[in-house]
Design a protein around this motif. Structure first.
Motif, PDB file in Angstrom:
ATOM      1  N   GLU A   1      54.389  46.308  29.703  1.00  0.00           N
ATOM      2  CA  GLU A   1      53.769  45.622  30.837  1.00  0.00           C
ATOM      3  C   GLU A   1      52.255  45.669  30.633  1.00  0.00           C
ATOM      4  OE1 GLU A   1      53.804  46.315  35.593  1.00  0.00           O
ATOM      5  OE2 GLU A   1      53.130  47.969  34.323  1.00  0.00           O
ATOM      6  N   TYR A   2      51.603  44.521  30.812  1.00  0.00           N
ATOM      7  CA  TYR A   2      50.148  44.427  30.723  1.00  0.00           C
ATOM      8  C   TYR A   2      49.624  43.975  32.075  1.00  0.00           C
ATOM      9  CZ  TYR A   2      50.966  44.699  25.729  1.00  0.00           C
ATOM     10  OH  TYR A   2      51.365  45.104  24.493  1.00  0.00           O
ATOM     11  N   ARG A   3      48.565  44.629  32.544  1.00  0.00           N
ATOM     12  CA  ARG A   3      47.968  44.287  33.838  1.00  0.00           C
ATOM     13  C   ARG A   3      46.553  43.773  33.625  1.00  0.00           C
ATOM     14  NH1 ARG A   3      50.122  46.599  38.587  1.00  0.00           N
ATOM     15  NH2 ARG A   3      52.049  47.706  38.165  1.00  0.00           N
ATOM     16  N   GLN A   4      46.114  42.921  34.543  1.00  0.00           N
ATOM     17  CA  GLN A   4      44.733  42.452  34.527  1.00  0.00           C
ATOM     18  C   GLN A   4      43.822  43.654  34.772  1.00  0.00           C
ATOM     19  OE1 GLN A   4      43.682  39.382  33.827  1.00  0.00           O
ATOM     20  NE2 GLN A   4      45.782  38.667  33.574  1.00  0.00           N
ATOM     21  N   PRO A   5      42.647  43.704  34.134  1.00  0.00           N
ATOM     22  CA  PRO A   5      41.731  44.808  34.395  1.00  0.00           C
ATOM     23  C   PRO A   5      41.243  44.768  35.842  1.00  0.00           C
ATOM     24  CG  PRO A   5      40.902  43.350  32.659  1.00  0.00           C
ATOM     25  CD  PRO A   5      42.177  42.787  33.136  1.00  0.00           C
ATOM     26  N   SER A   6      40.909  45.944  36.382  1.00  0.00           N
ATOM     27  CA  SER A   6      40.401  46.022  37.757  1.00  0.00           C
ATOM     28  C   SER A   6      39.039  45.348  37.847  1.00  0.00           C
ATOM     29  CB  SER A   6      40.288  47.487  38.189  1.00  0.00           C
ATOM     30  OG  SER A   6      39.275  48.124  37.421  1.00  0.00           O
ATOM     31  N   GLN A   7      38.613  45.050  39.061  1.00  0.00           N
ATOM     32  CA  GLN A   7      37.295  44.432  39.269  1.00  0.00           C
ATOM     33  C   GLN A   7      36.190  45.344  38.740  1.00  0.00           C
ATOM     34  OE1 GLN A   7      36.558  41.375  40.198  1.00  0.00           O
ATOM     35  NE2 GLN A   7      38.731  40.906  40.365  1.00  0.00           N
TER      36      GLN A   7
ATOM     37  N   ALA B   1      33.480  44.351  35.920  1.00  0.00           N
ATOM     38  CA  ALA B   1      32.041  44.460  36.184  1.00  0.00           C
ATOM     39  C   ALA B   1      31.361  45.299  35.104  1.00  0.00           C
ATOM     40  CB  ALA B   1      31.809  45.064  37.562  1.00  0.00           C
ATOM     41  N   GLU B   2      32.007  46.392  34.690  1.00  0.00           N
ATOM     42  CA  GLU B   2      31.458  47.232  33.621  1.00  0.00           C
ATOM     43  C   GLU B   2      31.378  46.471  32.308  1.00  0.00           C
ATOM     44  OE1 GLU B   2      34.013  50.651  33.515  1.00  0.00           O
ATOM     45  OE2 GLU B   2      33.279  51.419  35.446  1.00  0.00           O
ATOM     46  N   ALA B   3      32.416  45.704  31.988  1.00  0.00           N
ATOM     47  CA  ALA B   3      32.425  44.919  30.753  1.00  0.00           C
ATOM     48  C   ALA B   3      31.346  43.842  30.794  1.00  0.00           C
ATOM     49  CB  ALA B   3      33.797  44.291  30.533  1.00  0.00           C
ATOM     50  N   ALA B   4      31.157  43.215  31.955  1.00  0.00           N
ATOM     51  CA  ALA B   4      30.124  42.188  32.100  1.00  0.00           C
ATOM     52  C   ALA B   4      28.737  42.795  31.943  1.00  0.00           C
ATOM     53  CB  ALA B   4      30.260  41.493  33.450  1.00  0.00           C
ATOM     54  N   ALA B   5      28.534  43.973  32.530  1.00  0.00           N
ATOM     55  CA  ALA B   5      27.239  44.645  32.413  1.00  0.00           C
ATOM     56  C   ALA B   5      26.958  45.019  30.963  1.00  0.00           C
ATOM     57  CB  ALA B   5      27.205  45.876  33.311  1.00  0.00           C
ATOM     58  N   ALA B   6      27.966  45.536  30.280  1.00  0.00           N
ATOM     59  CA  ALA B   6      27.795  45.918  28.879  1.00  0.00           C
ATOM     60  C   ALA B   6      27.516  44.691  28.010  1.00  0.00           C
ATOM     61  CB  ALA B   6      29.029  46.645  28.379  1.00  0.00           C
ATOM     62  N   ALA B   7      28.183  43.589  28.303  1.00  0.00           N
ATOM     63  CA  ALA B   7      27.988  42.362  27.524  1.00  0.00           C
ATOM     64  C   ALA B   7      26.602  41.781  27.760  1.00  0.00           C
ATOM     65  CB  ALA B   7      29.058  41.341  27.880  1.00  0.00           C
TER      66      ALA B   7
END
Length: 125
Positions: A52-58, A62-68
């Motif tokens: 089972e794969y779930r969408q990442p939490s908000q 947000a952390e991934a967007a900040a890092a990017a």
């Protein structure tokens, strides 16, 4: 095509999917990847060896967007985040929750299948 022929064609198609890996997307955003075992008249699906794969939490998004944004080149706006997964084993997915299903095929499977099809075309068995 009459009703009996359509039913026979549908049954044959389902039989061709037996023991193949399917990706099943559900209404709550989850993705199940497993080996197709059976279905029923209510379109419930049984998968074995399922992940089972779930969408990442908000927060993770947000952390991934900040890092990017701190490490990205100007004009580049791609954000990647891992989908958390877990092994479930044998599962039943209710048909009314299924949004989309895909057959998972790899290049090696497509190539082998085409070899068998060519063999059948030329009469070799």
């Amino acid at each position: 095509m009459d009703k009996i022929a359509a039913k026979a064609e549908a049954e044959e198609f389902l039989k061709s999917l037996l023991n193949r890996n399917l990706r099943v997307y559900t209404t709550d955003g989850r993705l199940f990847v497993g080996n197709f075992k059976c279905t029923d008249t209510h379109s419930n699906i049984v998968l074995s060896l399922t992940y089972e794969y779930r969408q990442p939490s908000q927060q993770k998004l947000a952390e991934a967007a900040a890092a990017a944004s701190t490490s990205a080149e100007p004009g580049k706006s791609t954000v990647t985040a891992d989908m958390p997964s877990r092994y479930l084993g044998l599962v039943v997915i209710p048909g009314h929750h299924i949004v989309k299903m895909e057959v998972e095929e790899f290049a090696s499977q497509v190539k082998s299948r085409s070899i068998f099809e060519r063999r059948d075309l030329y009469g070799g068995r």
